[in-house]
Motif scaffolding. Structure first.
Motif, short mmCIF file in Angstrom:
data_model
loop_
_atom_site.label_atom_id
_atom_site.label_comp_id
_atom_site.label_asym_id
_atom_site.label_seq_id
_atom_site.Cartn_x
_atom_site.Cartn_y
_atom_site.Cartn_z
N SER A 1 41.06 40.57 30.78
CA SER A 1 41.37 39.60 31.70
C SER A 1 42.55 40.17 32.50
N ASP A 2 43.36 41.13 32.32
CA ASP A 2 44.48 41.40 33.07
C ASP A 2 43.94 42.25 34.24
N GLU A 3 43.04 43.30 33.90
CA GLU A 3 42.06 43.63 35.20
C GLU A 3 41.64 42.66 35.91
N VAL A 4 41.01 41.58 35.30
CA VAL A 4 40.10 40.67 36.17
C VAL A 4 41.13 39.86 37.02
N GLU A 5 42.23 39.68 36.58
CA GLU A 5 43.41 39.18 37.36
C GLU A 5 43.70 39.88 38.53
N ARG A 6 43.81 41.02 38.30
CA ARG A 6 44.50 42.00 39.36
C ARG A 6 43.31 42.21 40.49
N SER A 7 42.20 42.25 40.01
CA SER A 7 40.83 42.56 41.06
C SER A 7 40.91 41.27 41.71
N LEU A 8 41.04 40.02 41.20
CA LEU A 8 40.80 38.73 41.92
C LEU A 8 41.87 38.98 42.84
N ARG A 9 43.08 39.27 42.58
CA ARG A 9 44.23 39.18 43.64
C ARG A 9 43.88 40.02 44.93
N VAL A 10 42.97 41.02 44.87
CA VAL A 10 42.88 41.91 45.91
C VAL A 10 41.47 41.57 46.63
N LEU A 11 40.82 40.45 46.21
CA LEU A 11 39.85 40.05 47.04
C LEU A 11 39.69 38.87 47.77
N ASP A 12 38.81 38.70 48.76
CA ASP A 12 38.92 37.49 49.39
C ASP A 12 37.80 36.52 49.30
N GLY A 13 36.80 36.80 48.57
CA GLY A 13 35.78 36.05 48.12
C GLY A 13 35.00 36.57 47.03
N ALA A 14 34.16 35.84 46.67
CA ALA A 14 33.22 36.52 45.39
C ALA A 14 31.98 35.79 45.24
N VAL A 15 30.96 36.82 44.67
CA VAL A 15 29.96 36.23 44.38
C VAL A 15 29.79 36.21 42.71
N ALA A 16 29.61 34.99 42.19
CA ALA A 16 29.45 34.60 40.79
C ALA A 16 27.86 34.71 40.44
N VAL A 17 27.75 35.61 39.67
CA VAL A 17 26.00 35.98 38.96
C VAL A 17 26.05 34.98 37.81
#
Ligand code: GDP
Length: 358
Positions: free
Chosen positions: A85-101
């Motif tokens: 979840s640490d990595e999830v949080e950091r990656s969420l920080r750098v993106l502007d949008g997401a595709v949830a599959v």
């Protein structure tokens, strides 16, 4: 490339929902790879770590860049496994949008729910992609209901499947000139959008495609609603439509290329330092300041990371995601800025005390 033409996005998914397959098909559709990998034979491009392959889960967040419809899409891989979840949080920080599959049979699963909530916290606008519609038991309506009920969002069904389960043959877009047979589904979409958007409400009953599309874009970017697309990554259905939707609905990065540079180190891997540039421009040869550690770092090379090759570029501007070589000691989470305008984006992590005294 102008920031308006960049989309920094992540693909969020429960393990097994089809994230790897979808990423592969996106890279293929955008001409980034010329041969699609196959997750079942373990030769995909994004899951290149042997440990990752063996375990069948994506552990490391890597970024891959590709082009679609005059736009640059930077895909930031977000770990689907809850342990990271640490990595999830950091990656969420750098993106502007997401595709949830989501899996077309299982719909929203517990793990997709927890990643969804984290994305809520970071205010990441999302598109939903209901995958595996070719599977026995897959049902778009049931999946949409689970998105509405379990994630507490307003889903906007912007596509309809053609055929069911084994006969699933593709998707029809409801926004851009839908065929007459889809009139009823289009009307439902217009009504759902009109409830949330004043411009759409004004045209209810006679809504133009462009009003509908603009309203969906506004609602998505504001996080008020989530467009739902569907398909089968495995059968290569709905992938190009998903790419269009990423460009149409998800936001471009904000940031000012004229300011002093500010960039976050979000990943270090194989001597590459992955950066998200928030402001300013970083040019090859620049010396940047890591205010957290009080050290300077030299940017020797700047690379655009593609699936099967890296391309040298001269600079990275606000909004870009690139890999660089040169930095020696900067850690994941470090901010590169200037001595003149030092910035630290992430508080340095302090280890938790083993014993706390009440
Ligand atoms: P990840 O764990 O989310 O990265 O999922 P994968 O891409 O590895 O896919 C998990 C499994 O689902 C693999 O066996 C895929 O072949 C399969 N799969 C992926 N997409 C589809 C699809 O659209 N339809 C069907 N039937 N299977 C799929």
């Amino acid at each position: 490339m102008h920031a308006q033409k960049i989309r920094n996005i992540g693909i969020l998914a429960h393990v097994d929902a089809g994230k790897t397959t979808l990423t592969e098909r996106i890279l293929f559709a955008t001409g980034t790879t010329y041969k699609t990998g196959d997750v079942d034979s373990g030769n995909t491009v994004t899951d290149f770590d042997p440990q990752e392959r063996d375990r069948g889960i994506t552990i490391f967040a890597a970024a891959v860049s590709c082009d679609w419809a005059g736009h640059r899409l930077n895909l930031i891989d977000t770990p689907g496994h809850v342990d990271f979840s640490d990595e999830v949080e950091r990656s969420l920080r750098v993106l502007d949008g997401a595709v949830a599959v989501f899996d077309g049979v299982a719909g929203v699963e517990p793990q997709s729910e927890s990643v969804w909530r984290t994305a809520d916290r970071y205010g990441v606008p999302r598109i939903a992609f209901v995958n595996k519609l070719d599977r026995p038991g897959a049902d778009l309506e049931v999946a949409v209901a689970s998105i509405r009920d379990r994630l507490d969002v307003t889903p906007l069904v912007v596509q309809m499947p053609i055929g069911r389960e084994g006969d699933f043959a593709g998707v029809v877009d409801l926004v851009d000139q839908p065929p007459p047979a889809m009139r009823e589904a289009r009307r439902r979409l217009e009504e759902a959008v009109a409830e949330l958007h004043p411009a759409a409400l004004e045209e209810l009953g006679d809504m133009s495609d462009s009003t509908l599309k603009d309203a969906i874009r506004d609602l998505t970017r504001a996080g008020t609603a989530v467009p739902v697309l569907c398909g089968s990554a495995y059968r290569d259905k709905g992938v190009e439509q998903l790419l269009d939707a990423i460009v149409d609905y998800l936001p471009a990065p904000a940031g000012d290329p004229e300011k002093d540079p500010v960039a976050l180190v979000f990943k270090k891997r194989d001597r590459l330092t992955y950066l998200r540039v928030y402001d300013g421009t970083i040019t090859k040869g620049d010396v940047v300041w890591d205010a957290g550690s009080g050290r300077t770092e030299r940017i020797s090379r700047i690379l655009r990371v593609q699936a099967d090759r890296n391309t040298d570029v001269d600079r990275a501007v606000a909004g870009d995601i690139v890999a660089v070589t040169g930095p020696k000691s900067a850690r994941t989470g470090a901010t590169f800025s200037t001595r003149r305008r030092p910035v630290v984006l992430e508080a340095p992590r302090v280890a938790e005390p083993l014993v706390s005294v009440a």
